[in-house]
Scaffold this active site. Structure first.
Site, short mmCIF file in Angstrom:
data_model
loop_
_atom_site.label_atom_id
_atom_site.label_comp_id
_atom_site.label_asym_id
_atom_site.label_seq_id
_atom_site.Cartn_x
_atom_site.Cartn_y
_atom_site.Cartn_z
N HIS A 1 1.12 -1.36 -0.50
CA HIS A 1 0.12 -0.18 0.26
C HIS A 1 0.79 1.42 -0.42
O HIS A 1 -0.16 2.34 0.56
CB HIS A 1 -0.78 0.09 1.36
N ASP B 1 -5.48 5.20 10.24
CA ASP B 1 -6.72 5.47 9.75
C ASP B 1 -7.96 3.85 8.99
O ASP B 1 -8.51 4.00 8.86
CB ASP B 1 -6.97 6.65 8.68
N GLU C 1 -8.60 14.53 14.70
CA GLU C 1 -8.48 14.75 13.96
C GLU C 1 -9.32 15.62 12.85
O GLU C 1 -9.99 16.45 13.94
CB GLU C 1 -9.07 13.39 12.43
P1 FAD Z 1 4.51 -2.06 1.81
O1 FAD Z 1 3.44 -0.71 1.29
O2 FAD Z 1 4.44 -3.31 1.45
O3 FAD Z 1 5.53 -1.54 2.38
C1 FAD Z 1 5.80 0.03 2.40
C2 FAD Z 1 7.51 0.05 2.60
O4 FAD Z 1 8.06 -0.87 4.48
C3 FAD Z 1 8.68 -0.65 1.71
O5 FAD Z 1 9.92 0.18 1.95
C4 FAD Z 1 8.46 -2.03 2.33
O6 FAD Z 1 10.01 -2.89 1.59
C5 FAD Z 1 9.05 -1.84 3.79
N1 FAD Z 1 8.01 -2.85 4.28
C6 FAD Z 1 7.49 -3.79 3.88
N2 FAD Z 1 7.71 -4.73 5.38
C7 FAD Z 1 8.46 -4.84 6.21
C8 FAD Z 1 8.66 -5.13 6.50
N3 FAD Z 1 8.46 -6.26 7.29
N4 FAD Z 1 10.28 -5.00 7.27
C9 FAD Z 1 10.60 -4.12 7.32
N5 FAD Z 1 10.48 -3.01 6.08
C10 FAD Z 1 8.77 -3.41 4.99
N6 FAD Z 1 -0.52 5.46 7.69
C11 FAD Z 1 -0.15 6.18 8.62
O7 FAD Z 1 0.53 6.56 9.25
N7 FAD Z 1 -1.40 6.54 8.93
C12 FAD Z 1 -2.59 7.14 7.67
O8 FAD Z 1 -3.60 6.84 8.32
C13 FAD Z 1 -2.84 6.17 7.05
N8 FAD Z 1 -4.27 5.53 6.06
C14 FAD Z 1 -3.90 4.89 5.20
C15 FAD Z 1 -5.01 4.72 4.43
C16 FAD Z 1 -4.59 3.52 2.95
C17 FAD Z 1 -6.20 3.92 2.17
C18 FAD Z 1 -3.33 3.69 2.85
C19 FAD Z 1 -3.73 3.22 1.13
C20 FAD Z 1 -2.28 4.38 3.29
C21 FAD Z 1 -2.33 4.58 4.26
N9 FAD Z 1 -0.84 4.99 5.05
C22 FAD Z 1 -1.38 5.69 6.39
C23 FAD Z 1 0.15 4.46 4.87
C24 FAD Z 1 0.42 3.13 4.48
O9 FAD Z 1 0.83 3.42 6.62
C25 FAD Z 1 1.90 2.81 4.73
O10 FAD Z 1 1.94 3.12 3.15
C26 FAD Z 1 2.47 1.91 4.66
O11 FAD Z 1 4.06 1.36 4.29
C27 FAD Z 1 1.67 0.58 4.05
O12 FAD Z 1 1.67 -0.73 4.67
P2 FAD Z 1 2.33 -1.85 3.88
O13 FAD Z 1 1.85 -2.94 4.97
O14 FAD Z 1 1.15 -2.37 3.03
O15 FAD Z 1 3.47 -1.80 3.23
#
Ligand code: FAD
Length: 564
Positions: A125, A186, A297
Site C-alpha cells: 500500500h 486510519d 483529527e
Molecule cells: P508496503 O507498502 O508493502 O511497504 C512499505 C515500505 O516498508 C516498503 O519500503 C517496504 O519494503 C517496507 N516494508 C514492508 N514490510 C516490511 C517489513 N516487514 N520489514 C521492513 N520493511 C518492510 N499511514 C499512516 O501512517 N496513517 C494512516 O492513517 C494511513 N492511512 C492509509 C490509508 C490507505 C488507504 C493507504 C493505502 C495507506 C495509508 N497509510 C497510512 C500509509 C501506510 O502506512 C503506508 O503506505 C505503509 O507503508 C503501507 O503498509 P504496507 O503494509 O502496505 O507496506
C-alpha cells in the site's frame, strides 16, 4: 547452472575472484556503529554466480521452508499508488525467519556481481514504488505466518505478531481478550512491518505517539542476513533505526506491540468551522488537555455543498432544524472530528465529559453531528469506503497522495495559500489535517519530523479518475502537489514529507538535515551492500566491479551509492 558449476566458471577468472572476495570480506567489516548482532554472516565457501540464469537457478537451489516463484511477478510489480510498474525477478514466499535470513545471506554472498536487491512487501500500500524491487527479490511478508498472534495479559499487556500481519487481524484477535493496540492508522489493511517502517499516524497519535512509539521489541533480519532481537534496552541502536527507517536497515519479522483495555463503543462527533484559526485553536486546545477525547483529527471541505446531506446516513445532527438551515455558501469549511471511547455502563459519564469538552469549543453551533458505533466499526471505517470504491472500479486507480508534516508556526500560512488558492475542490479525495504533540513521541526513531513540539499532519488523498481530463486527471493532480511543495519551499515553512519520496540525493539530504550522516552510517553498518528497500530510492546497490582501491573506500561512512 548450480553453485558447483558456477564455482568452476569463476575459477577461470582469477581477477574476478579477487574482486568478489574483497567485496565479501569488506561487506563483513563492521562500520563505525555497533553491529549488535546475535549472528554473523559466514564467509561463503563457494564463489557466487554472475550470470542472470545462474542467479535464478541459485535462488531455486536455496533450502527453504517456503518457496520461490518467478511466473507471478506481475502481482507484486505495482503498489496502491498505481503509478509505477517494476516487476522483480522472483518472489520469496517465506514460511520462517530462516527463509528470509537465507535469502539475504545468499544475496550478500552474490555481492555486487549481481544487481539483486530485496524489498519486503507488506500489503503493497505504498504510493510511489517503495515496496518494489525491479529485477530483484520481493519478499511477500504476508506469507510469514509465524509467530501466530499471541497475546499476553497482565499489567503491561502486549501482543507478539509476525511482521507481515495485518493490523485488522491483530485488532480482531486482541478484542477477544478485551484488549487492543493503542495507536492506529486510519486504515487497518496494512501490515505491521509496513507501518512501523514509516510511523503509523492517526487520531490517537497526539496521546500515545505513532505506532512506532508503541512497540516493545522487534526481531529483525538485517541486510547481512543476521537475525537480531532488539528493544529499547537490547541492541537499541538497531531497534530505533528500524522504527521509521523506511525499510533500510532490516526486515521486521516479529513485533511485540503494547496493548490497553479495549472499549466496546465510541462516541464519534463532527463539528464544522468556517474560520481556520478557530478550528486549529480548538484542535490544539484538545490535544493539550490531559482529560480529553481519545481521537482528534479533522478535514477540509472545499466546494462541497452536498456534504452534510451525505453525513445524514451515518451521523445525526444535534438539532436537525438548525442543521437543515445551515448553508456553506461555497466557503471552505473545516471539520473537527473527535471520538470518545466508552463501555455501555459508562454512557452517562461519557456524555457528561463530551458535553463539557464540546462546550469549550467554538464551532458553528448548528453543525454538531454525532453517532455511536462499536469500536471495531470505527477503527475499520476506511474499509467500508474501500468496498464502495471497489464496487465502482475506483479503488485500483492512481493515487497521487501527498502527506506533509507542518510545524504549528507555519500552519496558518500553509492553510491560507493551499486551501484557498491552490486546491479548488476536494471532490476526488479527502484532505486531512490534525495536530500532534511531539513531546509524546520518541525522539530516537528514524522518523523525521519538523522541529517544533506541535506539528500538523496534512494529507492530500486524491484518486485520479482513469480516462478523465481536468481536475480528476493524474497529471493535473501531480502538478497541484508540485505547486504545494514549491509553495512550502519558497515560503520556507520547514515542512517535512511523511511517507517521503524524493528523486535526488540532495533532496534526501535536506529531508534528513543534520541526521543524514547518521542515517547513512547505520545503512553502512546494517546493509552495507544497499540491498534492502531499493524502491525508497535513497541508496543504490553497487553493481559494477570495483577495484581494490574503490572497495577500500567503500568502507567509509555512507558508502552505499546514493541516487542522484
Ligand atoms: P508496503 O507498502 O508493502 O511497504 C512499505 C515500505 O516498508 C516498503 O519500503 C517496504 O519494503 C517496507 N516494508 C514492508 N514490510 C516490511 C517489513 N516487514 N520489514 C521492513 N520493511 C518492510 N499511514 C499512516 O501512517 N496513517 C494512516 O492513517 C494511513 N492511512 C492509509 C490509508 C490507505 C488507504 C493507504 C493505502 C495507506 C495509508 N497509510 C497510512 C500509509 C501506510 O502506512 C503506508 O503506505 C505503509 O507503508 C503501507 O503498509 P504496507 O503494509 O502496505 O507496506
Amino acid at each position: 547452472m548450480g553453485l558447483t558449476s558456477s564455482l568452476r566458471f569463476h575459477r577461470r577468472n582469477n581477477k574476478t575472484f579477487l574482486r568478489i572476495f574483497m567485496i565479501l570480506v569488506l561487506s563483513c567489516i563492521p562500520g563505525r556503529t555497533n553491529l549488535c548482532s546475535n549472528h554473523s554472516v559466514s564467509t561463503p565457501k563457494e564463489l557466487p554466480p554472475s550470470n542472470p540464469l545462474d542467479i535464478r537457478s541459485s535462488l531455486v537451489s536455496l533450502d527453504l521452508e517456503g518457496y520461490i516463484s518467478f511466473d507471478d511477478v506481475h502481482n507484486v510489480a505495482k503498489d496502491f499508488g498505481n503509478r509505477y510498474q517494476l516487476p522483480p525477478l522472483a518472489i520469496l514466499h517465506p514460511r520462517s525467519v530462516s527463509d528470509i535470513s537465507s535469502m539475504m545471506k545468499h544475496i550478500v554472498h552474490l555481492g555486487s556481481t549481481s544487481n539483486l536487491t530485496v524489498a519486503a512487501r507488506g500489503h503493497g500500500h505504498s504510493l510511489q514504488g517503495q515496496a518494489l524491487a525491479h529485477q530483484g527479490v520481493v519478499i511477500k511478508m504476508e506469507s510469514l505466518r509465524s509467530p501466530d498472534i499471541r497475546i499476553y495479559k497482565g499489567k503491561q499487556p502486549y501482543v507478539d505478531v509476525s511482521g507481515g500481519e495485518l493490523w485488522i487481524n491483530i485488532l480482531r484477535e486482541t478484542l477477544k481478550y478485551g484488549l487492543s493496540p493503542k495507536s492506529w492508522t486510519d486504515y487497518l489493511h496494512l501490515t505491521v512491518g509496513g507501518t512501523l517502517s514509516n510511523a503509523g499516524i492517526s487520531g490517537q497519535a497526539f496521546k500515545h505517539g505513532p505506532q512506532i512509539n508503541n512497540v516493545y521489541q522487534l526481531e529483525i533480519v538485517t541486510g547481512k542476513g543476521e537475525v537480531v532481537t532488539c528493544s529499547e534496552k537490547l541492541n537499541s541502536e538497531l531497534f530505533f533505526s528500524v522504527l521509521g527507517g523506511l525499510g533500510q536497515f532490516g526486515i521486521i519479522t516479529r513485533a511485540r506491540i503494547s496493548l490497553e483495555p479495549a472499549p466496546q463503543m465510541v462516541k464519534w462527533i463532527r463539528v464544522l468551522y468556517s474560520d481556520f484559526s478557530a478550528f486549529s485553536r480548538d484542535q490544539e486546545h484538545l490535544i493539550s488537555k490531559e482529560k480529553t477525547f481519545d481521537y482528534v483529527e479533522g478535514f477540509v471541505i472545499i466546494n462541497r455543498t452536498d456534504l452534510l446531506n451525505n453525513w445524514r446516513s451515518s451521523f445525526s445532527p444535534n438539532d436537525s432544524t438548525q442543521a437543515s438551515r445551515f448553508k456553506s455558501d461555497g466557503k471552505t469549511l473545516y471539520c473537527l472530528e473527535v471520538v470518545k471511547y466508552f463501555n455501555p455502563e459508562e454512557a452517562n459519564s461519557m456524555h457528561q465529559e463530551t458535553g463539557k469538552l464540546l462546550s469549550e469549543l467554538n464551532y458553528i453551533p448548528s453543525t454538531l453531528f454525532s453517532t455511536e458505533v462499536p469500536y471495531i466499526e470505527f477503527l475499520d471505517r476506511v474499509h467500508i469506503a474501500e468496498r464502495k470504491l471497489r464496487a465502482k472500479g475506483l479503488w485500483e486507480v492512481p493515487h497521487p497522495w501527498l502527506n506533509l508534516l507542518i510545524p504549528k508556526s507555519s500552519i496558518y500560512q500553509f492553510a491560507t495559500e493551499v486551501f484557498n488558492n491552490i486546491l479548488t475542490s476536494n471532490n476526488n479525495g479527502p484532505i486531512l489535517i490534525y495536530p500532534v504533540n511531539q513531546s509524546k513521541w520518541n525522539k530516537h526513531t528514524s522518523l523525521i519530523t519538523p522541529n517544533e513540539d506541535i506539528f500538523y499532519l496534512v494529507a492530500l488523498l486524491p484518486s485520479a479518475v482513469p480516462n478523465s481530463s481536468g481536475k480528476n486527471d493524474l497529471e493535473y493532480l501531480l502538478k497541484q502537489n508540485q505547486r504545494v511543495i514549491s509553495f512550502c519551499a519558497a515560503a520556507n515553512l520547514n515542512v517535512k514529507q511523511y511517507l517521503p519520496h524524493y528523486e535526488t540525493q540532495q533532496e534526501w539530504k535536506s529531508h534528513f538535515g543534520n541526521r543524514w550522516e547518521t542515517f547513512a552510517q547505520k545503512k553502512h553498518a546494517y546493509d552495507p551492500l544497499a540491498i534492502l528497500a531499493p524502491g525508497q530510492r535513497i541508496f543504490q546497490k553497487t553493481t559494477r566491479q570495483l577495484s581494490p582501491i574503490q572497495l577500500s573506500k567503500s568502507k567509509a561512512i555512507g558508502s552505499p551509492q546514493r541516487y542522484h
